[in-house]
Structures are given as structure tokens and as C-alpha cells.
Design a protein around this motif. Structure first.
Motif, PDB file in Angstrom:
ATOM      1  N   ALA A  79      74.010 109.330  51.637  1.00  0.00           N
ATOM      2  CA  ALA A  79      73.164 108.576  52.573  1.00  0.00           C
ATOM      3  C   ALA A  79      73.925 107.518  53.376  1.00  0.00           C
ATOM      4  CB  ALA A  79      71.994 107.928  51.816  1.00  0.00           C
ATOM      5  N   GLY A  80      75.123 107.877  53.830  1.00  0.00           N
ATOM      6  CA  GLY A  80      75.850 106.994  54.740  1.00  0.00           C
ATOM      7  C   GLY A  80      76.748 105.966  54.098  1.00  0.00           C
ATOM      8  N   LEU A  81      76.826 105.945  52.765  1.00  0.00           N
ATOM      9  CA  LEU A  81      77.649 104.921  52.101  1.00  0.00           C
ATOM     10  C   LEU A  81      78.840 105.500  51.329  1.00  0.00           C
ATOM     11  CD1 LEU A  81      75.196 102.181  50.777  1.00  0.00           C
ATOM     12  CD2 LEU A  81      76.448 102.305  52.929  1.00  0.00           C
ATOM     13  N   CYS A  82      79.090 106.805  51.447  1.00  0.00           N
ATOM     14  CA  CYS A  82      80.279 107.370  50.807  1.00  0.00           C
ATOM     15  C   CYS A  82      81.532 106.942  51.573  1.00  0.00           C
ATOM     16  CB  CYS A  82      80.220 108.896  50.819  1.00  0.00           C
ATOM     17  SG  CYS A  82      78.904 109.614  49.826  1.00  0.00           S
ATOM     18  N   ALA A 221      82.498  93.043  31.330  1.00  0.00           N
ATOM     19  CA  ALA A 221      83.770  92.413  30.961  1.00  0.00           C
ATOM     20  C   ALA A 221      84.695  92.303  32.167  1.00  0.00           C
ATOM     21  CB  ALA A 221      84.442  93.206  29.841  1.00  0.00           C
ATOM     22  N   ALA A 222      84.728  93.338  32.994  1.00  0.00           N
ATOM     23  CA  ALA A 222      85.574  93.313  34.190  1.00  0.00           C
ATOM     24  C   ALA A 222      85.115  92.224  35.164  1.00  0.00           C
ATOM     25  CB  ALA A 222      85.550  94.682  34.870  1.00  0.00           C
ATOM     26  N   TYR A 223      83.794  92.070  35.297  1.00  0.00           N
ATOM     27  CA  TYR A 223      83.264  91.026  36.181  1.00  0.00           C
ATOM     28  C   TYR A 223      83.692  89.644  35.704  1.00  0.00           C
ATOM     29  CZ  TYR A 223      79.894  87.928  38.430  1.00  0.00           C
ATOM     30  OH  TYR A 223      79.314  86.898  39.132  1.00  0.00           O
ATOM     31  N   ARG A 224      83.601  89.402  34.398  1.00  0.00           N
ATOM     32  CA  ARG A 224      84.025  88.097  33.877  1.00  0.00           C
ATOM     33  C   ARG A 224      85.514  87.854  34.091  1.00  0.00           C
ATOM     34  NH1 ARG A 224      80.487  89.574  29.729  1.00  0.00           N
ATOM     35  NH2 ARG A 224      82.211  90.196  28.347  1.00  0.00           N
ATOM     36  N   ALA A 225      86.280  88.947  34.112  1.00  0.00           N
ATOM     37  CA  ALA A 225      87.730  88.819  34.317  1.00  0.00           C
ATOM     38  C   ALA A 225      88.102  88.655  35.786  1.00  0.00           C
ATOM     39  CB  ALA A 225      88.438  90.040  33.737  1.00  0.00           C
ATOM     40  N   GLY A 226      87.103  88.731  36.677  1.00  0.00           N
ATOM     41  CA  GLY A 226      87.359  88.512  38.098  1.00  0.00           C
ATOM     42  C   GLY A 226      87.397  89.761  38.945  1.00  0.00           C
ATOM     43  N   ALA A 227      87.130  90.926  38.361  1.00  0.00           N
ATOM     44  CA  ALA A 227      87.167  92.174  39.121  1.00  0.00           C
ATOM     45  C   ALA A 227      85.988  92.263  40.086  1.00  0.00           C
ATOM     46  CB  ALA A 227      87.152  93.372  38.176  1.00  0.00           C
ATOM     47  N   LYS A 228      86.230  92.880  41.235  1.00  0.00           N
ATOM     48  CA  LYS A 228      85.164  93.095  42.209  1.00  0.00           C
ATOM     49  C   LYS A 228      84.294  94.278  41.785  1.00  0.00           C
ATOM     50  CE  LYS A 228      87.700  91.239  46.179  1.00  0.00           C
ATOM     51  NZ  LYS A 228      88.285  91.515  47.514  1.00  0.00           N
ATOM     52  N   LEU A 229      82.983  94.126  41.947  1.00  0.00           N
ATOM     53  CA  LEU A 229      82.018  95.186  41.687  1.00  0.00           C
ATOM     54  C   LEU A 229      81.387  95.611  43.008  1.00  0.00           C
ATOM     55  CD1 LEU A 229      80.123  93.612  38.619  1.00  0.00           C
ATOM     56  CD2 LEU A 229      82.327  94.811  38.634  1.00  0.00           C
ATOM     57  N   MET A 230      80.952  96.867  43.102  1.00  0.00           N
ATOM     58  CA  MET A 230      80.380  97.339  44.364  1.00  0.00           C
ATOM     59  C   MET A 230      79.199  98.276  44.120  1.00  0.00           C
ATOM     60  SD  MET A 230      82.390  99.056  47.633  1.00  0.00           S
ATOM     61  CE  MET A 230      82.445 100.771  47.086  1.00  0.00           C
ATOM     62  N   ASP A 231      78.258  98.274  45.072  1.00  0.00           N
ATOM     63  CA  ASP A 231      77.117  99.195  45.110  1.00  0.00           C
ATOM     64  C   ASP A 231      76.221  99.104  43.879  1.00  0.00           C
ATOM     65  OD1 ASP A 231      77.957 100.079  47.568  1.00  0.00           O
ATOM     66  OD2 ASP A 231      78.783 101.976  46.859  1.00  0.00           O
ATOM     67  N   LYS A 511      71.976  98.460  60.275  1.00  0.00           N
ATOM     68  CA  LYS A 511      72.573  97.163  59.961  1.00  0.00           C
ATOM     69  C   LYS A 511      73.035  97.100  58.506  1.00  0.00           C
ATOM     70  CE  LYS A 511      69.991  93.561  59.055  1.00  0.00           C
ATOM     71  NZ  LYS A 511      69.039  92.411  59.158  1.00  0.00           N
ATOM     72  N   TRP A 512      72.342  97.849  57.636  1.00  0.00           N
ATOM     73  CA  TRP A 512      72.666  97.824  56.213  1.00  0.00           C
ATOM     74  C   TRP A 512      73.542  99.006  55.794  1.00  0.00           C
ATOM     75  CZ3 TRP A 512      72.795  94.324  52.623  1.00  0.00           C
ATOM     76  CH2 TRP A 512      72.053  93.154  52.804  1.00  0.00           C
ATOM     77  N   ARG A 513      74.211  99.615  56.745  1.00  0.00           N
ATOM     78  CA  ARG A 513      75.166 100.675  56.391  1.00  0.00           C
ATOM     79  C   ARG A 513      76.483 100.018  55.973  1.00  0.00           C
ATOM     80  NH1 ARG A 513      78.405 104.400  59.345  1.00  0.00           N
ATOM     81  NH2 ARG A 513      78.625 106.349  58.192  1.00  0.00           N
ATOM     82  N   ILE A 514      76.395  99.275  54.893  1.00  0.00           N
ATOM     83  CA  ILE A 514      77.521  98.512  54.358  1.00  0.00           C
ATOM     84  C   ILE A 514      77.469  98.539  52.830  1.00  0.00           C
ATOM     85  CG2 ILE A 514      77.828  96.915  56.298  1.00  0.00           C
ATOM     86  CD1 ILE A 514      76.057  94.913  54.875  1.00  0.00           C
ATOM     87  N   ASN A 515      78.629  98.348  52.205  1.00  0.00           N
ATOM     88  CA  ASN A 515      78.695  98.185  50.752  1.00  0.00           C
ATOM     89  C   ASN A 515      78.597  96.710  50.409  1.00  0.00           C
ATOM     90  OD1 ASN A 515      81.196 100.482  51.238  1.00  0.00           O
ATOM     91  ND2 ASN A 515      79.462 101.049  49.963  1.00  0.00           N
ATOM     92  N   GLN A 516      77.818  96.391  49.383  1.00  0.00           N
ATOM     93  CA  GLN A 516      77.780  95.025  48.860  1.00  0.00           C
ATOM     94  C   GLN A 516      78.779  94.892  47.716  1.00  0.00           C
ATOM     95  OE1 GLN A 516      73.946  92.707  49.000  1.00  0.00           O
ATOM     96  NE2 GLN A 516      73.123  94.716  48.494  1.00  0.00           N
ATOM     97  N   ILE A 517      79.569  93.842  47.770  1.00  0.00           N
ATOM     98  CA  ILE A 517      80.604  93.584  46.769  1.00  0.00           C
ATOM     99  C   ILE A 517      80.363  92.206  46.169  1.00  0.00           C
ATOM    100  CG2 ILE A 517      83.092  93.229  46.408  1.00  0.00           C
ATOM    101  CD1 ILE A 517      83.505  95.167  48.822  1.00  0.00           C
ATOM    102  N   VAL A 518      80.515  92.092  44.853  1.00  0.00           N
ATOM    103  CA  VAL A 518      80.358  90.799  44.190  1.00  0.00           C
ATOM    104  C   VAL A 518      81.500  90.610  43.198  1.00  0.00           C
ATOM    105  CG1 VAL A 518      78.840  91.718  42.374  1.00  0.00           C
ATOM    106  CG2 VAL A 518      78.768  89.273  42.936  1.00  0.00           C
TER     107      VAL A 518
END
Length: 535
Positions: A79-82, A221-231, A511-518
């Protein structure tokens, strides 16, 4: 960040692999050709999402199929996010990785033409390899697991829970902190690289096809270590999960519909015709919403699979499904099979590059725990096992040829100031509430409410460690934080796309054809957005 206590035992291996599905087993085998490997399992060697995978592995092997068609089907489902580059890697390298599995002894079903290929939802061609009818993952896990068990250069720890990623003073991964349930003590494993292959997170929800081990520990655990998460907002629910009061949920494979089974309501009427040109074989998000809207209209708990119109006998083509349904008191070749959607696959996860490396140096992720950009907003059926095989190979090769030397110190992200035991039933309560607020169909009010509840829960348990505390509490904290991030991503995405549907924003927005990263930087939550490489 704080130093790992000096009294905790430290052991060293060349490479550390956490998780024993296809991705973890494959990575361990390849890394063992270069050095000593420790393979860590949360429970047993066969407790993984891979072991439970029924349908098969999607790969272009037929003369009637093309790689371009597989790419197109994957992009359509996503759906446009691959990420096009990642999809091309998957499809181009897939046949080689599947042949490697065959050469290692994995047996796929054959017919008079050779390897037997079936079709599943969203695929334009027959390209799904399967084993023993409906036990593909079991065949892969048992075959690779046996090989791994015989390797002297691979040590296996079972019943060992991941607590934290261990970093050096510059934030480079250099191992992990575990709690060994058999030895009843924490232990640090130091290594040149860490591979997270911890699988999915279906246990965030009340109804799931996933085993108990799939609770999102690796992502947390990866998030706490500072790794970026997506989607993170994209969690796929499988449309056809057997539903009977008092009986465990289990998946009725997509391939059953691929062989001709149809979906009907209580009156025996088909309801997917007219919703999508592919009907019951539409992408999973479309079929799930079709079922949910039908359930809302009928006020029933289930719809039904009618297998009487199948091209093959259920008992012959899907013996495991057939036997499980018989055990549940159903005559599946003469009765309708009651089904409803349930949490199945996490498209989101740890953001990685094309070689499985996360934003934390020397920390790699492959399989369902990773977000490679292959699946976009909705995974194409049976692409997951292929992704695990392809990207675990690429991660292992990258690790062997280029790891960064870690510096001094051993640091983890969690505080160690108090112990708290989780009240009985509290985790079940949050599973149910989260499912009602943030499954496939969502709206602002419910999302805001569940985010508030999760923030209050996390505030209460702030500072509770897994090192000296209760492991169930640690798991609960992991799941609550991951639920909070998923709900926040869902709230921020004010549109409907793929597995994410907002009642208050029912249309797809360019407008929302983007990946969200945290990601987490020294305790601060930071959100970012990406629009490059999408297709």
C-alpha cells in the motif's frame, strides 16, 4: 545509562544470536563458519513463530512466474510504503536462499511437475512452496534446529530471557544481559556483534496466532538501547483464525482459500465478492476489514470458511489443520469452519539497512523483529519466511566482513532501584483493552484513552529491573511500552492505509505516504519521518 554491576558473570563468544526461528537458526549457522556462536532461546529451541508457520514460503521458481510479478504483488499489498530496494533484494535473492534450505535438508512437497506450488491471497501466480501440506515452518525449524544442535561451534542456551542490550561508552553494541531461568541468575554475554531474531509481538493482543514467546522483547530492548523503530502502527491480523469458545485460537492457513475455500456469513452468503476483484484472495487487510464489517452488521462473533467447494480434500492437502479441527469437535469437510481475525504479524520493528544492521552499531536484526521496508503497510502472504532467510544471510555476511571494535565499559539502559511483582491477571487485562482500542479498526478517542492508561502503567513500574525483579513484570513493561508506541504511531497517522484503518480518517492520504520512525536518545522519545525509497 548505567554500568552493569560488577558481580554479574560475563562470558564471551565471537557472535551472539538471540532467537531460534528461521532467521536466528540461519544466522547462527552462517556465523559459525567464522567463529564461536551462542544461540539464545527464550524457551525451547523449537518455540518460535517459524515453527507455527503453516502456509509456506513465497518464491519465484515457476516458468509461469516472474520476479517482476512478485515485486509488483509485494508492492501492491504494501500500500505505498514498501522500500523498493528491499523488495528487489527479497525477490532477487529469494530463490538462492530457498535452494540453500533444500540443500540443507528441508523437504518441500512435490507433485508430478516437481516442487508443488500453491497460491495465496494477494499473489498473482502460484509461487508458495509448502511442506507436509500445512507444516512448512515446522519442517524448516526442525531441520535447521537439528543441524544447529550438532554443531560444536554453536552453543545453545534455552529458557534464557533477554533483558538489555549491553553497550560500550560510545553506544556500540557489545553483547546482552540475560536472565537464565535454569541457573536462576543474570548473566552478560559479550560478543563482536549481536543479532536479534526474537520474532514477533502477537502477545500484545488478547487473540493471537503467535506462541507465548512472541511478546516483543527484542524490539523493546533495542528501543531502550537507542535503536530506531519504524512502521509500528502496522500490525497484521490474519483473517481466518479458528474461533470456538473455550478452545485455543489457531490459524487456518491462507492457502485453504488459495485452494478454493470461500468465506460466508451465518446465512451461507458470500460477502467478499464486490469488496475486491480478488474476493477471498484479496490482501489480508482487505479481507480482515471485510470480515469485521460483516460481523458488525450481523452482530455475530464469527464468519465461516466453506471448504466444500475446494479443489482438493482438506484432509489430504492440510492434514494438520484437519486433525486440529477434528480434535475441536468439528467435521471440517462437512461443516462450516467458524473463523475470526486475530493478531498475526508485526510489520513494524527495528529499522535496519539492507544488511540487517540497526542504527546502533554492531546491533543487527532479522526476521519479524526487524523492519527492512519489505512489507510496507501490509505484508504479502508467505513473504515472511523468505525475508527471514534472505536478510539473515545478508546480516551474517556483513557481520563477518565488517564489525566495529567496541570500546571500554559495559552499560545498560534500565535502572535498578526497586522490585515489583505483577498482580495476577493484569497482563491479560491490558491485552484485552489494547485489542479493543488498537487492533485493525481504530479511532482517536480510543487511542488517546489507551495511551493514557499505558503511560500511567509505565509510570507506576518505572525503574523495575528484570535483573533482580519478576520476569513477568519485565515482560509486562516491555509490552506496555511497545503498545504505547504502536498506539501513538496509530494516533499520529491520520489516514487509513494497509493494516491501519481509522474510522475518523477512512481515506488514504498522499501526505501520509511516509514511514514513521521513533527512537530513544538518553531517555527522550524522538519521532522522525521518511519518504525516500518508497514504492
Amino acid at each position: 545509562m548505567q554500568s552493569v554491576p560488577e558481580n554479574i558473570e560475563v562470558v564471551e563468544y565471537s557472535y551472539l544470536v538471540i532467537g531460534a526461528g528461521l532467521a536466528g537458526l540461519n544466522a547462527a549457522l552462517e556465523l559459525a563458519d567464522d567463529g564461536s556462536v551462542l544461540l539464545v532461546c527464550k524457551e525451547g529451541l523449537l518455540d518460535s513463530n517459524t515453527f507455527h508457520a503453516q502456509g509456506g514460503i513465497a518464491v519465484v521458481l515457476s516458468r509461469e512466474d516472474t520476479k517482476d510479478l512478485h515485486v509488483k504483488d509485494t508492492l501492491t499489498a504494501g500500500a505505498g510504503l514498501c522500500h523498493l530496494d528491499a523488495v528487489r533484494i527479497l525477490v532477487e535473492e529469494g530463490p538462492t536462499r530457498v535452494r540453500e534450505l533444500i540443500n540443507r535438508g528441508v523437504f518441500f512437497d512435490h507433485d508430478e511437475q516437481g516442487l508443488s506450488l500453491t497460491r495465496e491471497g494477494g499473489h498473482s501466480r502460484h509461487r508458495i512452496l509448502h511442506a507436509h501440506g500445512d507444516a512448512t515452518g515446522r519442517e524448516i525449524a526442525m531441520c535447521l534446529g537439528e543441524i544447529v544442535s550438532k554443531r560444536e561451534d554453536i552453543n545453545i542456551w534455552t529458557n534464557t530471557e533477554l533483558l538489555e542490550i549491553v553497550l560500550d561508552e560510545d553506544g556500540i553494541a557489545k553483547g546482552a544481559l540475560f536472565y537464565c531461568k535454569e541457573m536462576k541468575k543474570p548473566i552478560v554475554v559479550q560478543s563482536k556483534a549481536v543479532v536479534l531474531a526474537t520474532g514477533g509481538a502477537g502477545q500484545l493482543y488478547f487473540n493471537s496466532t503467535n506462541p507465548q514467546v512472541a511478546s516483543g522483547d527484542g524490539v523493546a530492548a533495542a528501543y531502550r538501547a537507542g535503536a530506531k523503530l519504524m512502521d509500528l502502527e502496522f500490525f497484521q491480523f490474519h483473517p481466518t483464525v479458528f474461533y470456538k469458545e473455550g478452545w485455543p485460537r489457531f490459524l487456518v492457513s491462507e492457502a485453504v482459500r488459495g485452494e478454493g475455500a470461500i468465506l460466508v456469513n451465518k446465512k451461507g452468503e458470500r460477502f467478499m465478492e464486490g469488496r475486491h476483484p480478488l474476493g477471498e484472495l484479496a490482501p489480508r487487510d482487505v479481507v480482515v476489514r471485510g470480515i469485521l464489517f460483516e460481523l458488525e452488521k450481523s452482530k455475530e462473533k464469527v464468519v465461516y470458511l466453506d471448504t466444500s467447494v475446494m479443489k482438493v480434500k482438506l484432509s489430504d492437502r492440510f492434514p494438520k489443520i484437519y486433525q486440529t479441527l477434528k480434535q475441536a469437535g468439528l467435521d471440517p469437510e462437512n461443516e462450516l469452519i467458524p473463523v475470526a481475525p486475530a493478531a498475526h504479524y508485526f510489520m513494524g520493528g527495528i529499522l535496519t539497512d539492507g544488511y540487517g544492521e540497526s542504527s546502533v552499531p554492531n546491533l543487527y536484526a532479522c526476521g519479524e523483529v526487524a523492519c527492512t521496508g519489505v512489507h510496507g503497510a501490509n505484508r504479502l502472504a508467505s513473504n515472511s519466511l523468505l525475508e527471514a532467510a534472505v536478510f539473515s544471510h545478508r546480516a551474517a555476511q556483513k557481520i563477518i566482513h565488517s564489525t566495529k571494535k567496541a570500546g571500554a565499559g559495559r552499560f545498560i539502559s534500565s535502572a535498578l532501584d526497586r522490585v515489583e511483582v505483577l498482580p495476577k491477571g493484569r497482563d491479560i487485562h491490558f491485552k484485552a483493552v489494547f485489542e479493543s482500542s488498537c487492533s485493525t479498526i481504530r479511532h482517536k478517542e480510543a487511542l488517546v484513552e489507551i495511551i493514557g492508561m499505558l503511560e500511567n502503567e509505565l509510570d507506576y513500574y518505572h525503574g523495575v529491573p528484570g535483573i533482580y525483579g519478576d520476569l513477568y513484570t519485565q515482560r509486562h513493561i516491555n509490552m506496555c511500552n511497545l503498545r504505547r508506541l504502536i498506539a501513538k504511531a496509530a494516533l499520529q497517522r491520520e489516514e487509513s492505509r494497509g493494516a491501519h484503518f481509522r474510522l475518523d480518517f477512512p481515506n488514504t492520504s498522499e501526505k501520509w505516504r511516509i514511514n514513521q520512525i521513533v527512537f530513544n536518545r538518553e531517555g527522550e522519545e524522538i519521532w522522525a519521518w521518511n519518504s525516500t525509497g518508497l514504492s
